[in-house]
Design a protein around this motif. Structure first.
Motif, PDB file in Angstrom:
ATOM      1  N   LEU A  39       0.389  -1.576  -0.036  1.00  0.00           N
ATOM      2  CA  LEU A  39       0.138  -0.220  -0.134  1.00  0.00           C
ATOM      3  C   LEU A  39       0.309   0.857   0.091  1.00  0.00           C
ATOM      4  O   LEU A  39       0.396   2.124  -0.607  1.00  0.00           O
ATOM      5  CB  LEU A  39      -0.779  -0.167   1.356  1.00  0.00           C
ATOM      6  N   SER A  40       1.713   0.975   0.585  1.00  0.00           N
ATOM      7  CA  SER A  40       2.532   2.702   0.560  1.00  0.00           C
ATOM      8  C   SER A  40       3.644   2.656  -0.590  1.00  0.00           C
ATOM      9  O   SER A  40       3.298   4.100  -0.385  1.00  0.00           O
ATOM     10  CB  SER A  40       3.883   1.834   1.986  1.00  0.00           C
ATOM     11  N   LYS A  43       3.230   6.721  -2.151  1.00  0.00           N
ATOM     12  CA  LYS A  43       2.428   7.423  -1.750  1.00  0.00           C
ATOM     13  C   LYS A  43       2.969   8.475  -0.886  1.00  0.00           C
ATOM     14  O   LYS A  43       4.552   8.477  -0.749  1.00  0.00           O
ATOM     15  CB  LYS A  43       1.734   6.063  -0.529  1.00  0.00           C
ATOM     16  N   LEU A  83      -1.361   6.564   3.794  1.00  0.00           N
ATOM     17  CA  LEU A  83      -1.517   5.817   2.630  1.00  0.00           C
ATOM     18  C   LEU A  83      -2.655   6.144   1.738  1.00  0.00           C
ATOM     19  O   LEU A  83      -3.646   6.002   0.972  1.00  0.00           O
ATOM     20  CB  LEU A  83      -2.161   3.945   2.888  1.00  0.00           C
ATOM     21  N   GLY A  84      -3.091   6.924   2.068  1.00  0.00           N
ATOM     22  CA  GLY A  84      -4.827   8.109   1.603  1.00  0.00           C
ATOM     23  C   GLY A  84      -5.379   7.980   1.355  1.00  0.00           C
ATOM     24  O   GLY A  84      -6.729   8.381   1.364  1.00  0.00           O
ATOM     25  N   ARG A 138      -4.981   5.253   8.454  1.00  0.00           N
ATOM     26  CA  ARG A 138      -4.915   5.733   7.150  1.00  0.00           C
ATOM     27  C   ARG A 138      -2.591   6.246   7.515  1.00  0.00           C
ATOM     28  O   ARG A 138      -2.379   5.985   6.385  1.00  0.00           O
ATOM     29  CB  ARG A 138      -5.281   7.249   7.287  1.00  0.00           C
ATOM     30  N   THR A 164      -7.277  -2.672   1.723  1.00  0.00           N
ATOM     31  CA  THR A 164      -8.278  -1.239   1.558  1.00  0.00           C
ATOM     32  C   THR A 164      -9.519  -0.711   1.109  1.00  0.00           C
ATOM     33  O   THR A 164      -9.530  -1.873  -0.212  1.00  0.00           O
ATOM     34  CB  THR A 164      -7.663   0.139   1.247  1.00  0.00           C
ATOM     35  N   ASN A 229      -3.400  -1.218  -9.148  1.00  0.00           N
ATOM     36  CA  ASN A 229      -2.038  -0.999  -7.917  1.00  0.00           C
ATOM     37  C   ASN A 229      -1.629  -0.331  -8.513  1.00  0.00           C
ATOM     38  O   ASN A 229      -1.210  -0.187  -8.907  1.00  0.00           O
ATOM     39  CB  ASN A 229      -1.907  -2.243  -7.188  1.00  0.00           C
ATOM     40  N   TYR A 234      -2.741   8.168 -11.271  1.00  0.00           N
ATOM     41  CA  TYR A 234      -3.485   7.158 -11.451  1.00  0.00           C
ATOM     42  C   TYR A 234      -4.470   7.926 -12.543  1.00  0.00           C
ATOM     43  O   TYR A 234      -4.432   8.888 -13.021  1.00  0.00           O
ATOM     44  CB  TYR A 234      -4.103   6.925 -10.230  1.00  0.00           C
ATOM     45  N   GLY A 261      -4.326   4.815  -5.630  1.00  0.00           N
ATOM     46  CA  GLY A 261      -4.587   3.849  -4.379  1.00  0.00           C
ATOM     47  C   GLY A 261      -4.791   2.208  -5.012  1.00  0.00           C
ATOM     48  O   GLY A 261      -4.236   2.296  -5.890  1.00  0.00           O
ATOM     49  N   VAL A 262      -4.949   1.265  -3.781  1.00  0.00           N
ATOM     50  CA  VAL A 262      -5.535   0.283  -4.862  1.00  0.00           C
ATOM     51  C   VAL A 262      -6.661   0.248  -4.792  1.00  0.00           C
ATOM     52  O   VAL A 262      -7.959   0.742  -3.511  1.00  0.00           O
ATOM     53  CB  VAL A 262      -4.665  -0.451  -3.624  1.00  0.00           C
ATOM     54  N   GLU A 263      -7.629  -0.182  -5.895  1.00  0.00           N
ATOM     55  CA  GLU A 263      -8.631   0.106  -5.444  1.00  0.00           C
ATOM     56  C   GLU A 263      -9.250  -1.900  -6.452  1.00  0.00           C
ATOM     57  O   GLU A 263      -8.531  -2.295  -7.477  1.00  0.00           O
ATOM     58  CB  GLU A 263      -9.545   0.783  -7.150  1.00  0.00           C
TER      59      GLU A 263
END
Length: 1020
Positions: A39-40, A43, A83-84, A138, A164, A229, A234, A261-263
């Motif tokens: 995740l990081s 960021k 991490l957003g 977060r 997330t 990711n 993005y 981020g990660v969707e």
């Protein structure tokens, strides 16, 4: 601060460098496959301080292990990542530079103000610390409270893993390592980087909207989830689409408010292809993905043949009824599912259809032509059958039908043959147009017979040969296509883009004849497995086949279509330096291994358009003497040529003669490559009709070699000083050149390289060294490890806090695992014995020191020869440890410290002098890139030993040489051409010869060695 190490790509010889990012790269690959997500990376990251502008906080989350954050030289200090979005955190990985924390906390926060500690330690070890944690937030930070050095804190990478939103996926993505295309890419961020399972590589598009990334699943997929990711650049607007034909696309997800981020996207749909289509960027850059992961299932039935029987020989009696279609020797070019039909057999109630499919589960120990092994693929009551799967390209499909009557009695039809070739042509922009469905190689706007893939191979060979000038023909017999594009051969391995550029140059020649690139990658291309002598200790032939298949797949990625291996040699001479590359002392083991490796490299028992061309060497078997002279006689020649017969049974069509001459086949004559008699024996006695490629010969030998019957001049450079093609064509008869060129062209047409000469230099390298490939290399190394002695010290049962020492010249030798032909993927490679033991010991809380340490419970002393190929690392007549290595073992023993000797054993040694000093002896051989980790796992009991010595070990040097003797036949005590004869009596040697002569198995129990062939403890 301590100096920043330089991260370089590494080749064993010449040594290019150590692998700084090894552990990090392996960890990233592992993490990318886990349920949680990195995740990081990329960021926003801040810190309490930075040492200077060159070590900013962002460097610890940029995905690169060559950049770092470093703090001011005081306590406390912190590094924090946003991490957003709120995430469930389950892992944190700290890749410390030398200036690490001995005391630190990992904390999470929802607002960046109030912190919750999820991990704390007061005895941090530095290095790579992989921490399982549980927390949410977060923001995540590492708070250092005590430094290990006088410098500040310094991190190469700070990695936070978790989830997330949505549900975390399970299993391996169906998208991983699949074929990929894109609207474009920026810099070196290729499309395949988003599918490689590595969290530190990414695809980035051009700086424009309407950019796309497309995945081919290889079959129709039912898609259930897509994970994006994103890197910082993005897409705010994008859609996910599916298609079966690349024309009609069905959206399964669309958004204009992408958050980056990660969707995790829950989707539902089917299609062979998935496309991510970005319509609106969130930044001024392009769009960039660390990973695109697609989950679901793929229907592979269209590419999976039914295997309704084991590989089976045809019935003894055939021809009871007739086959109808395809016609015998027909060439199928319009369908991958040709209808098979036959005449009705009287009384038959059902029929069995048998086809000689390529398989992975052959009995590699069985003799006989492997192309004549059949699989039952169907049972039907009709007199026709159409396959339910796509048959792959092959030149010799054989098939027959068995009729079964009401009482169960059977009768077999005749056997017919057909070929099937239905290529998808290369679409590379190389100036070659497609005309009437074929590549117009000579660029004249018409399709000549040699350009028409629908024509039989021999028709194409005849047509092309008739168009070639004498000089063009001669070039086909030479190497160095890098410089001379008309050359038929390219000496590899080359880096992907360099190879591609050379292939493009060959397409620009008058006739557009592609070359074959072949290198001495005899133990893998980018994933390096153990040498064949080590594989002979494991005797896992299906695994050998899979290793050959891994090499084939990696080479196909970039268009490297040949390899100068495997070796078909039996090593019966102790002092032969290249015994390490051979198959041990057993001709039966050698034959099985060669069958397995050849079929793995070729993708079956016949050269085909998905093959890598194997070059079996060194004829006629240098293991019976070495590179100077082969001493087998009319009896033992049977033993040493058996693996070459096995290679031919496996479909090998390229054999390399060695440097040595033969006292039997050509007494007093030259080396095999330019000996007409030695080559004639191969053709006449073994019935070999394929290509003969010499070993590397000087230019003055090329004419003689060609006239003797060699077809390709191995490594020969047309630009060599004092040489010209005119000299060659004047001195070698035209008929001899034509004969050789026919063989070359035949192989090239069968490889399909006139239709598909290229690999994918952009995306192919991202599919090197997959985790499953590394796992196979590790398995091979584990299974080869041979435990010769153990007084109970193994497996290690130490307490947390105990100390051990790893010492010896091979302990931290980055090359000892392999020989000079080994190449490693840039993010992987060989962990040394010391590095691997240190990593494994850390899991048990055991401290590992190099060379010396406080109160060690045990010493692991790694000894043996450094990497070599043609000549031994120390005097070959001294096959025993030198004094300095012996002194290490004795020194620890004299201190009362138990010694485990890790013996890198490239050739049989005399170990009697120190054998009793060791508490345990583990033989690693040249164990490939996983040698260090495999040894470490064995020492700690993660698996049980199972390897067996592939040679006898002499009890004394007097078993090998007369006192003061040299490496010449007159001074030899062992019989260079006999197996299992160290310390044997004359009667025992006579019995060995009699058994070989009669074709009977030779027991391994002759003589009086310290350890016999096949020695090795199993279990604990």
């Amino acid at each position: 601060m301590p100096a920043t190490p330089t991260r370089q790509r590494r080749r064993v010889v010449p040594l290019l460098a150590l692998l700084t990012a090894l552990t990090a790269g392996q960890l990233a690959a592992t993490r990318a496959e886990a349920e949680s997500t990195l995740l990081s990376q990329g960021k926003p990251t801040t810190a309490s301080s930075t040492e200077n502008a060159g070590t900013p906080a962002s460097a610890a989350t940029d995905g690169s292990t060559t950049t770092r954050w470093s703090s001011a030289f005081s306590d406390p200090q912190w590094l924090q990542v946003d991490l957003g979005a709120t995430a469930a955190i389950d892992r944190v990985t700290l890749l410390w530079e030398a200036a690490h924390a001995t005391a630190f906390q990992v904390q999470t926060s929802a607002n960046g103000t109030t912190w919750t500690t999820v991990h704390t330690t007061a005895n941090g070890t530095g290095g790579t610390q992989d921490l399982n944690v549980t927390g949410t937030g977060r923001y995540v930070r590492v708070l250092g409270t005590a430094r290990a050095t006088g410098y500040g804190y310094s991190l190469w990478e700070f990695r936070v893993y978790g989830t997330t939103g949505g549900q975390p996926p399970t299993g391996t993505p169906i998208s991983q390592y699949k074929q990929v295309a894109a609207s474009g890419w920026e810099g070196g961020n290729a499309p395949a980087a988003a599918l490689d399972g590595r969290a530190d590589t990414r695809w980035s598009s051009q700086f424009a909207d309407d950019q796309w990334l497309r995945v081919d699943f290889g079959g129709v997929a039912a898609v259930t989830q897509v994970v994006l990711n994103w890197e910082g650049a993005y897409a705010r607007g994008y859609r996910v689409e599916l298609s079966n034909d690349l024309t009609t696309w069905t959206p399964v997800y669309s958004t204009t408010t992408g958050a980056g981020g990660v969707e995790r996207l829950a989707v539902s749909g089917t299609g062979r292809y998935l496309r991510l289509f970005a319509t609106a960027r969130a930044t001024g850059y392009g769009v960039s993905l660390w990973e695109l992961q697609v989950f679901g299932t793929v229907d592979v039935s269209a590419s999976t043949p039914p295997l309704l029987s084991p590989p089976t020989r045809a019935p003894a009696n055939t021809g009871r009824f007739a086959l109808s279609a395809p016609a015998d020797n027909a060439m199928v070019t319009t369908t991958r599912r040709p209808a098979l039909s036959w005449a009705a057999a009287p009384g038959a109630v059902r029929y069995q259809v048998w086809l000689n499919l390529s398989r992975t589960d052959y009995d590699f120990t069985a003799s006989g032509t492997m192309l004549d092994l059949y699989t039952k693929v169907a049972e039907t009551t009709a007199t026709s059958y159409t396959p339910s799967w796509d048959i792959t390209d092959r030149w010799t499909y054989k098939w027959f039908v068995v009729a079964v009557d009401g009482a169960g009695a059977t009768s077999a039809s005749n056997i017919r043959t057909f070929s099937l070739y239905l290529p998808t042509l290369s679409t590379v922009d190389d100036g070659v147009r497609v005309v009437n469905g074929s590549r117009d190689l000579n660029k004249n706007g018409a399709v000549e017979p040699y350009e028409d893939w629908r024509q039989p191979v021999e028709a194409r060979v005849n047509d092309l040969l008739g168009r070639m000038t004498p000089e063009e023909k001669a070039y086909q017999l030479f190497y160095n296509a890098q410089v001379f594009p008309r050359s038929g051969w390219h000496f590899g391995p080359a880096e992907a883009q360099d190879l591609h550029n050379a292939l493009l140059a060959s397409s620009g020649t008058r006739l557009g004849i592609p070359f074959v690139s072949a290198g001495d990658t005899i133990a893998g291309y980018k994933t390096t497995y153990p040498l064949q002598s080590a594989l002979a200790a494991a005797k896992n032939y299906p695994l050998d086949h899979r290793l050959g298949d891994v090499q084939r797949r990696e080479q196909l990625e970039v268009g490297a279509r040949g390899v100068l291996g495997p070796l078909a040699e039996v090593g019966t001479k102790v002092l032969y330096p290249r015994i390490q590359e051979g198959n041990g002392e057993s001709a039966d083991v050698a034959s099985a291994q060669v069958r397995a490796l050849v079929t793995g490299l070729q993708g079956g028992p016949e050269l085909n358009p998905a093959s890598v061309l194997a070059t079996v060497k060194h004829w006629p078997g240098e293991g019976a003497g070495g590179e100077a002279v082969i001493v087998f006689d009319e009896v033992t020649v049977k033993y040493h040529t058996a693996p070459f017969r096995a290679a031919m049974e496996a479909g090998a069509v390229n054999i390399m003669p060695g440097y040595a001459g033969s006292t039997l086949l050509d007494p007093g004559g030259p080396g095999a490559g330019d000996s007409a008699k030695i080559l004639a024996y191969l053709r006449q006695n073994l019935g070999y009709t394929g290509l003969i490629t010499t070993d590397w010969l000087p230019s003055g030998s090329w004419v003689g070699a060609a006239n003797a019957g060699s077809d390709v001049m191995g490594g020969a450079d047309p630009g060599a000083a004092g040489f010209s093609m005119a000299q060659f064509t004047a001195a070698v008869p035209a008929a001899r050149i034509d004969d050789a060129v026919r063989r070359v062209l035949r192989i090239k047409f069968k490889l399909g390289i006139f239709e598909n000469p290229y690999g994918d230099p952009v995306n192919g390298p991202y599919r090197f060294h997959k985790p499953e490939y590394a796992a196979l290399a590790n398995q091979a190394s584990r299974e080869a490890m041979t435990l010769l002695k153990n007084n109970g010290v193994l497996p290690l049962r130490l307490n947390a806090g105990d100390n051990i020492v790893v010492a010896g010249p091979r302990a931290d030798d980055t090359s000892a695992c392999c020989i000079w032909t080994s190449y490693f993927h840039q993010e992987y490679g060989s962990q040394t014995i010391y590095q691997a033991i240190r990593s494994r010991a850390a899991q048990a809380g055991v401290n590992v020191h190099k060379d010396t340490g406080p109160s060690p419970k045990l010493a692991v002393v790694a000894v043996g020869e450094a990497s070599y190929t043609h000549a031994t690392n120390w005097v070959k007549e001294q096959p025993y440890l030198p004094p300095d290595q012996l002194a290490l073992i004795r020194g620890f023993r004299d201190q009362g410290i138990p010694v485990v000797v890790a013996l890198v054993l490239p050739r049989p040694y005399v170990i009697t002098e120190w054998h009793d000093l060791a508490s345990a002896v583990v033989v690693t051989y040249r164990g490939g890139e996983e040698m260090g980790p495999a040894l470490a796992s064995l020492l700690f009991g993660d698996y049980s030993p199972r390897g067996k010595l592939p040679w006898q070990l002499p009890r004394a040097l007097s078993d090998v040489l007369r006192p003061g003797g040299a490496d010449v036949p007159a001074d030899a005590v062992e019989a260079w051409d006999l197996p299992y004869d160290l310390g044997a009596t004359a009667a025992e040697r006579a019995d060995i010869r009699a058994r070989i002569d009669a074709g009977r198995p030779v027991p391994t129990t002759y003589g009086n060695p310290l350890y016999p062939h096949g020695a090795g403890l199993t279990g604990w």
